[in-house]
Motif scaffolding. Structure first.
Motif, PDB file in Angstrom:
ATOM      1  N   ILE A  65       0.833  -1.080   0.259  1.00  0.00           N
ATOM      2  CA  ILE A  65      -0.189   0.280   0.066  1.00  0.00           C
ATOM      3  C   ILE A  65       1.087   1.251   0.159  1.00  0.00           C
ATOM      4  CG2 ILE A  65      -1.985   1.074   1.144  1.00  0.00           C
ATOM      5  CD1 ILE A  65      -2.636  -1.685   2.279  1.00  0.00           C
ATOM      6  N   GLN A  66       0.808   1.972  -1.529  1.00  0.00           N
ATOM      7  CA  GLN A  66       1.841   2.799  -1.073  1.00  0.00           C
ATOM      8  C   GLN A  66       0.445   4.399  -1.255  1.00  0.00           C
ATOM      9  OE1 GLN A  66       4.856   3.315  -0.935  1.00  0.00           O
ATOM     10  NE2 GLN A  66       4.680   5.753  -0.988  1.00  0.00           N
ATOM     11  N   LEU A  67       0.730   5.533  -0.712  1.00  0.00           N
ATOM     12  CA  LEU A  67       0.125   6.448  -0.101  1.00  0.00           C
ATOM     13  C   LEU A  67       0.707   7.745  -0.757  1.00  0.00           C
ATOM     14  CD1 LEU A  67      -1.649   6.910   3.234  1.00  0.00           C
ATOM     15  CD2 LEU A  67      -2.091   5.853   1.051  1.00  0.00           C
ATOM     16  N   ASP A  68       0.745   8.452  -1.591  1.00  0.00           N
ATOM     17  CA  ASP A  68       1.165   9.579  -2.515  1.00  0.00           C
ATOM     18  C   ASP A  68       0.484  10.723  -2.572  1.00  0.00           C
ATOM     19  OD1 ASP A  68       3.432   8.259  -3.352  1.00  0.00           O
ATOM     20  OD2 ASP A  68       2.425   7.034  -4.142  1.00  0.00           O
ATOM     21  N   PRO A  69       0.609  11.781  -1.947  1.00  0.00           N
ATOM     22  CA  PRO A  69      -0.453  13.139  -1.757  1.00  0.00           C
ATOM     23  C   PRO A  69      -0.035  13.890  -2.954  1.00  0.00           C
ATOM     24  CG  PRO A  69       1.690  13.445   0.255  1.00  0.00           C
ATOM     25  CD  PRO A  69       1.732  11.591  -0.590  1.00  0.00           C
ATOM     26  N   GLU A  70      -1.346  14.357  -3.204  1.00  0.00           N
ATOM     27  CA  GLU A  70      -0.779  15.754  -3.827  1.00  0.00           C
ATOM     28  C   GLU A  70      -0.069  16.851  -3.678  1.00  0.00           C
ATOM     29  OE1 GLU A  70      -4.192  17.582  -5.749  1.00  0.00           O
ATOM     30  OE2 GLU A  70      -5.017  17.801  -4.014  1.00  0.00           O
ATOM     31  N   ALA A  71      -0.440  17.227  -2.152  1.00  0.00           N
ATOM     32  CA  ALA A  71       0.522  18.293  -1.453  1.00  0.00           C
ATOM     33  C   ALA A  71       0.440  18.097   0.150  1.00  0.00           C
ATOM     34  CB  ALA A  71      -0.707  19.560  -1.635  1.00  0.00           C
ATOM     35  N   ASP A  72       1.563  18.322   0.239  1.00  0.00           N
ATOM     36  CA  ASP A  72       1.973  18.919   1.961  1.00  0.00           C
ATOM     37  C   ASP A  72       1.315  19.346   2.562  1.00  0.00           C
ATOM     38  OD1 ASP A  72       3.291  20.109   1.098  1.00  0.00           O
ATOM     39  OD2 ASP A  72       4.847  19.034   1.498  1.00  0.00           O
ATOM     40  N   ARG A  73       0.341  20.358   2.193  1.00  0.00           N
ATOM     41  CA  ARG A  73      -0.108  21.832   2.879  1.00  0.00           C
ATOM     42  C   ARG A  73      -1.372  22.164   2.164  1.00  0.00           C
ATOM     43  NH1 ARG A  73       4.149  26.678   4.347  1.00  0.00           N
ATOM     44  NH2 ARG A  73       4.869  24.822   5.349  1.00  0.00           N
ATOM     45  N   VAL A  74      -2.067  22.461   2.804  1.00  0.00           N
ATOM     46  CA  VAL A  74      -3.535  22.536   2.205  1.00  0.00           C
ATOM     47  C   VAL A  74      -4.499  23.459   3.291  1.00  0.00           C
ATOM     48  CG1 VAL A  74      -4.489  20.687   3.324  1.00  0.00           C
ATOM     49  CG2 VAL A  74      -6.195  21.794   1.307  1.00  0.00           C
ATOM     50  N   LEU A  75      -5.447  24.735   2.782  1.00  0.00           N
ATOM     51  CA  LEU A  75      -6.398  25.449   3.720  1.00  0.00           C
ATOM     52  C   LEU A  75      -6.904  24.949   4.586  1.00  0.00           C
ATOM     53  CD1 LEU A  75      -6.793  28.091   1.145  1.00  0.00           C
ATOM     54  CD2 LEU A  75      -5.673  28.145   2.932  1.00  0.00           C
ATOM     55  N   VAL A  76      -7.444  24.611   5.552  1.00  0.00           N
ATOM     56  CA  VAL A  76      -8.457  24.412   5.817  1.00  0.00           C
ATOM     57  C   VAL A  76      -9.942  24.316   5.331  1.00  0.00           C
ATOM     58  CG1 VAL A  76      -7.709  25.043   8.797  1.00  0.00           C
ATOM     59  CG2 VAL A  76      -9.538  26.268   7.483  1.00  0.00           C
ATOM     60  N   ASP A  77     -10.934  23.131   6.251  1.00  0.00           N
ATOM     61  CA  ASP A  77     -11.902  22.730   5.144  1.00  0.00           C
ATOM     62  C   ASP A  77     -11.787  22.393   3.478  1.00  0.00           C
ATOM     63  OD1 ASP A  77     -13.846  22.518   7.551  1.00  0.00           O
ATOM     64  OD2 ASP A  77     -13.503  24.696   7.384  1.00  0.00           O
ATOM     65  N   THR A  78     -10.880  22.319   2.980  1.00  0.00           N
ATOM     66  CA  THR A  78     -10.369  22.444   2.139  1.00  0.00           C
ATOM     67  C   THR A  78      -9.757  20.331   1.574  1.00  0.00           C
ATOM     68  OG1 THR A  78      -9.622  24.568   1.498  1.00  0.00           O
ATOM     69  CG2 THR A  78      -9.116  23.000  -0.097  1.00  0.00           C
ATOM     70  N   ASN A  79     -10.263  19.798   0.627  1.00  0.00           N
ATOM     71  CA  ASN A  79      -9.574  18.034   0.031  1.00  0.00           C
ATOM     72  C   ASN A  79      -8.825  18.556  -0.900  1.00  0.00           C
ATOM     73  OD1 ASN A  79     -12.236  17.682   1.006  1.00  0.00           O
ATOM     74  ND2 ASN A  79     -13.630  17.226  -0.354  1.00  0.00           N
ATOM     75  N   THR A  80      -7.899  17.482  -0.409  1.00  0.00           N
ATOM     76  CA  THR A  80      -7.114  17.089  -1.002  1.00  0.00           C
ATOM     77  C   THR A  80      -7.092  15.635  -1.250  1.00  0.00           C
ATOM     78  OG1 THR A  80      -4.555  17.521  -0.895  1.00  0.00           O
ATOM     79  CG2 THR A  80      -4.983  17.388   1.177  1.00  0.00           C
ATOM     80  N   ASP A  81      -6.092  15.128  -2.586  1.00  0.00           N
ATOM     81  CA  ASP A  81      -6.152  14.429  -2.548  1.00  0.00           C
ATOM     82  C   ASP A  81      -4.809  13.876  -2.519  1.00  0.00           C
ATOM     83  OD1 ASP A  81      -8.664  13.931  -4.047  1.00  0.00           O
ATOM     84  OD2 ASP A  81      -8.016  14.596  -6.360  1.00  0.00           O
ATOM     85  N   ILE A  82      -5.236  12.252  -1.889  1.00  0.00           N
ATOM     86  CA  ILE A  82      -3.849  11.453  -1.965  1.00  0.00           C
ATOM     87  C   ILE A  82      -4.295  10.409  -2.313  1.00  0.00           C
ATOM     88  CG2 ILE A  82      -2.564   9.564  -0.141  1.00  0.00           C
ATOM     89  CD1 ILE A  82      -4.015  11.404   2.526  1.00  0.00           C
ATOM     90  N   GLN A  83      -3.011   9.647  -3.362  1.00  0.00           N
ATOM     91  CA  GLN A  83      -2.904   8.994  -4.635  1.00  0.00           C
ATOM     92  C   GLN A  83      -2.893   7.446  -4.333  1.00  0.00           C
ATOM     93  OE1 GLN A  83      -0.686   9.097  -8.386  1.00  0.00           O
ATOM     94  NE2 GLN A  83      -0.486   7.200  -8.985  1.00  0.00           N
ATOM     95  N   ILE A  84      -4.090   6.798  -4.317  1.00  0.00           N
ATOM     96  CA  ILE A  84      -3.064   4.683  -3.704  1.00  0.00           C
ATOM     97  C   ILE A  84      -3.220   3.643  -4.656  1.00  0.00           C
ATOM     98  CG2 ILE A  84      -4.283   3.229  -1.805  1.00  0.00           C
ATOM     99  CD1 ILE A  84      -7.197   5.544  -1.961  1.00  0.00           C
ATOM    100  N   THR A  85      -1.991   3.486  -4.412  1.00  0.00           N
ATOM    101  CA  THR A  85      -1.510   2.579  -4.913  1.00  0.00           C
ATOM    102  C   THR A  85      -0.805   1.257  -4.210  1.00  0.00           C
ATOM    103  OG1 THR A  85      -0.076   3.990  -5.943  1.00  0.00           O
ATOM    104  CG2 THR A  85       0.763   1.951  -6.754  1.00  0.00           C
ATOM    105  N   THR A  86      -1.898   0.071  -5.050  1.00  0.00           N
ATOM    106  CA  THR A  86      -1.757  -1.448  -4.195  1.00  0.00           C
ATOM    107  C   THR A  86      -1.246  -2.184  -5.418  1.00  0.00           C
ATOM    108  OG1 THR A  86      -4.051  -2.012  -5.026  1.00  0.00           O
ATOM    109  CG2 THR A  86      -3.446  -0.536  -2.341  1.00  0.00           C
ATOM    110  N   ASP A  87      -0.842  -3.398  -4.529  1.00  0.00           N
ATOM    111  CA  ASP A  87       0.054  -4.116  -5.144  1.00  0.00           C
ATOM    112  C   ASP A  87      -0.781  -6.192  -4.626  1.00  0.00           C
ATOM    113  OD1 ASP A  87       1.324  -6.086  -6.731  1.00  0.00           O
ATOM    114  OD2 ASP A  87       3.271  -5.761  -5.857  1.00  0.00           O
ATOM    115  N   PRO A  88      -1.599  -6.070  -5.672  1.00  0.00           N
ATOM    116  CA  PRO A  88      -1.809  -6.075  -7.308  1.00  0.00           C
ATOM    117  C   PRO A  88      -3.086  -4.771  -6.941  1.00  0.00           C
ATOM    118  CG  PRO A  88      -2.688  -8.114  -6.278  1.00  0.00           C
ATOM    119  CD  PRO A  88      -1.947  -7.152  -4.333  1.00  0.00           C
TER     120      PRO A  88
END
Length: 270
Positions: free
Chosen positions: A35-58
């Protein structure tokens, strides 16, 4: 008539057995390996969504909301992405676990104002400006005498910090990793300028011992695999603070989960 009925019964039983055999043979249980997590940003505003990409094997194994652990905020999973948000300012850690497999830990800073999002970028620009000013002063003999004091002050501010006395060299950790598993420690080593890549061509960070910079980047005995914080420096000696964990990821059995990092000039370590 009895013979016909008997033949029909035998045919029905054989057909059912054949169908059952095909069904059982076609089912294959896949085991989660990564399971690998890769955030699109390491800093974000309050009450704002930020994506974290999920990579799994398989790749076809998907996570759910309940597979995530956070120090606060909320996580909503949508296929191969997790949306994180928090209503209070602070530093949040996010990780996932499923079927006994743990992911890397992601750290996201939640800030109150948009100006806070560019603080790190402004600091980097200030450092670049300082170096440029020092270069201009050095190349101008007429002004060098009158600006020696200012130049010395600017140069000192851009130098690397000295190493922490109790920092542990990566070579020491690699020689007996079990002695450090589960402990929060500060290590010192050489960060390469390029990342390593796994079998799926996904990049990941590594750090070499200070005495072995330039070893085999794909050999776990030559370097330590890194995870956690997004390290933005390279080609230098650095101190990393974090926790050593035991995980089977590719050829690596040990991963250092980084929470903070700093370039240092002093290579002395335990």
């Amino acid at each position: 008539m009895k013979t016909t009925t008997k033949l029909f019964s035998i045919f029905a039983v054989c057909s059912l057995a054949l169908l059952t055999g095909c069904t059982n043979g076609g089912t294959k249980k896949e085991t989660l390996k990564l399971i690998q997590l890769d955030p699109e940003a390491d800093r974000v505003l309050v009450d704002t969504n930020t994506d974290i990409q999920i990579t799994t094997d398989p790749a076809n194994i998907q996570l759910s909301d309940s597979d995530f652990q956070t120090s606060g905020g909320t996580v909503k999973v949508k296929k191969n992405n997790a949306e994180f948000s928090a209503s209070e300012v602070g530093s949040y850690t996010i990780s996932a676990q499923k079927s006994g497999i743990s992911s890397n830990t992601v750290t996201i800073e939640v800030v109150a104002q948009e100006s806070d999002l560019t603080t790190a970028e402004s600091d980097e620009n200030d450092d670049t400006s300082t170096v440029s000013q020092n270069t201009d002063i050095s190349s101008d003999p007429a002004s060098s005498n009158s600006t020696d004091t200012a130049s010395t002050s600017q140069s000192t501010s851009s130098q690397s910090s000295e190493a922490t006395p109790d920092a542990i060299d990566v070579a020491t950790v690699l020689s007996d990793p079990q002695d450090y598993v589960g402990k929060t420690i500060t290590i010192i080593g050489a960060l390469p300028q390029t990342a390593a890549y796994d079998a799926n061509k996904n990049p990941y960070g590594v750090i070499f011992p200070t005495s072995n910079n330039g070893g085999n980047i794909n050999d776990p005995s030559d370097r330590l695999r890194l995870d956690g914080a997004n390290i933005t420096i390279g080609g230098c000696v650095a101190e990393l603070t974090g926790t050593l964990t035991q995980q089977n990821i590719g050829d690596d059995q040990y991963v250092f989960d980084v929470t903070s990092f700093e370039e240092v000039s002093d290579e002395s370590a335990q």
